[in-house]
Scaffold this active site. Structure first.
Site, PDB file in Angstrom:
ATOM      1  N   ILE A 137     -17.454 -28.895  -0.192  1.00 12.27           N
ATOM      2  CA  ILE A 137     -17.225 -27.679  -0.981  1.00 12.27           C
ATOM      3  C   ILE A 137     -18.207 -27.767  -2.128  1.00 12.27           C
ATOM      4  O   ILE A 137     -18.009 -28.539  -3.065  1.00 12.27           O
ATOM      5  CB  ILE A 137     -15.779 -27.596  -1.507  1.00 12.27           C
ATOM      6  CG1 ILE A 137     -14.799 -27.477  -0.347  1.00 12.27           C
ATOM      7  CG2 ILE A 137     -15.639 -26.392  -2.439  1.00 12.27           C
ATOM      8  CD1 ILE A 137     -13.341 -27.501  -0.771  1.00 12.27           C
ATOM      9  N   PRO A 138     -19.295 -27.013  -2.045  1.00 10.69           N
ATOM     10  CA  PRO A 138     -20.456 -27.278  -2.914  1.00 10.69           C
ATOM     11  C   PRO A 138     -20.291 -26.721  -4.318  1.00 10.69           C
ATOM     12  O   PRO A 138     -21.025 -25.824  -4.737  1.00 10.69           O
ATOM     13  CB  PRO A 138     -21.596 -26.578  -2.175  1.00 10.69           C
ATOM     14  CG  PRO A 138     -20.934 -25.436  -1.465  1.00 10.69           C
ATOM     15  CD  PRO A 138     -19.553 -25.912  -1.101  1.00 10.69           C
ATOM     16  N   CYS A 139     -19.346 -27.275  -5.051  1.00 15.26           N
ATOM     17  CA  CYS A 139     -19.103 -26.754  -6.392  1.00 15.26           C
ATOM     18  C   CYS A 139     -20.254 -27.103  -7.340  1.00 15.26           C
ATOM     19  O   CYS A 139     -20.336 -26.555  -8.429  1.00 15.26           O
ATOM     20  CB  CYS A 139     -17.771 -27.254  -6.919  1.00 15.26           C
ATOM     21  SG  CYS A 139     -17.642 -29.031  -7.036  1.00 15.26           S
ATOM     22  N   HIS A 140     -21.150 -27.996  -6.896  1.00 12.78           N
ATOM     23  CA  HIS A 140     -22.314 -28.267  -7.742  1.00 12.78           C
ATOM     24  C   HIS A 140     -23.241 -27.058  -7.805  1.00 12.78           C
ATOM     25  O   HIS A 140     -24.104 -26.985  -8.667  1.00 12.78           O
ATOM     26  CB  HIS A 140     -23.080 -29.476  -7.198  1.00 12.78           C
ATOM     27  CG  HIS A 140     -23.576 -29.297  -5.800  1.00 12.78           C
ATOM     28  ND1 HIS A 140     -22.768 -29.477  -4.696  1.00 12.78           N
ATOM     29  CD2 HIS A 140     -24.796 -28.933  -5.318  1.00 12.78           C
ATOM     30  CE1 HIS A 140     -23.482 -29.252  -3.594  1.00 12.78           C
ATOM     31  NE2 HIS A 140     -24.711 -28.918  -3.942  1.00 12.78           N
ATOM     32  N   ARG A 141     -23.048 -26.114  -6.875  1.00 10.78           N
ATOM     33  CA  ARG A 141     -23.896 -24.906  -6.888  1.00 10.78           C
ATOM     34  C   ARG A 141     -23.360 -23.838  -7.814  1.00 10.78           C
ATOM     35  O   ARG A 141     -23.903 -22.734  -7.868  1.00 10.78           O
ATOM     36  CB  ARG A 141     -24.011 -24.340  -5.463  1.00 10.78           C
ATOM     37  CG  ARG A 141     -24.699 -25.296  -4.505  1.00 10.78           C
ATOM     38  CD  ARG A 141     -24.824 -24.722  -3.100  1.00 10.78           C
ATOM     39  NE  ARG A 141     -25.265 -25.765  -2.171  1.00 10.78           N
ATOM     40  CZ  ARG A 141     -24.827 -25.889  -0.922  1.00 10.78           C
ATOM     41  NH1 ARG A 141     -23.964 -25.009  -0.439  1.00 10.78           N
ATOM     42  NH2 ARG A 141     -25.261 -26.863  -0.155  1.00 10.78           N
TER      43      ARG A 141
END
Length: 178
Positions: A137-141
DNA sequence: AACTGTCGCGAAG
DNA sequence: CTTCGCGACAGTT
């Protein structure tokens, strides 16, 4: 009556310059942790035992994908089965929305909020702060509306590194908002 | 009631 | 133009 302990498998793999620990019950991913120090992982004590056994297919595949990802190639993590029971529906809607952000793109907390017809921007950050599946879940984006990076539960150093890996980081001008 | 991985505005440098 | 303080916001513990 003995509580039947779930069979959990653990993968620990180096990704770029940090380590990832992934735990699975064989069917789904249960959680992922990222750290620069391998011995930060809670399951590290299991490693000697676990690494003698074959990884289940799910973790095999994840291991390959993470290594490829760490080397700077595009990887699609959108089909990995995740164990998300026990979290609120709002939290899961946020995660589902974030999962749609493509590799190499980014958006703001506000942007996510708007997709959910919601103006509680801080609640979005809260939902992401408890994301058990970083990278998948690419919450770094997700960054701030003004272009600053915001926070990251796994540490800002890793957030920056992930964005750098995906070619987003020197940031803005030619990086593509979602 | 008290927290957030936020936003946008106004005031001041 | 940049930074800072502050109130509003929605969801969670």
């Amino acid at each position: 009556m003995f509580a039947r302990t779930k069979q959990e498998s653990v993968l620990i793999v180096k990704v770029s310059s940090f380590w990832a620990e992934a735990v699975s019950d064989g069917r789904k991913l249960l959680r992922i942790c990222l750290s620069y120090r391998k011995d930060d992982f809670q399951s590290i004590y299991k490693l000697n035992f676990e690494e003698k056994k074959r990884l289940p297919p799910l973790l095999q595949r994840l291991k390959c994908d993470l290594i490829i990802y760490g080397s700077g190639s595009k990887v699609d993590f959108s089909c990995y089965p995740l164990q998300t029971e026990g979290y609120s529906s709002f939290t899961r809607r946020v995660w589902a929305e974030v999962r749609e952000i493509p590799y190499g793109r980014f958006c703001s907390y506000k942007w996510i909020a708007q997709r959910l017809n919601n103006r509680g921007y801080r609640a979005i950050g809260k939902a992401l702060s408890i994301n058990p599946f970083p990278i998948i879940i690419p919450c770094h984006r997700v960054i701030r509306e003004d272009g600053s990076l915001g926070g990251y539960s796994q540490g800002m150093r890793i957030k920056k590194e992930l964005l750098r890996i995906e070619g987003v980081l020197p940031l803005l001008p030619q990086a593509k908002m979602i």
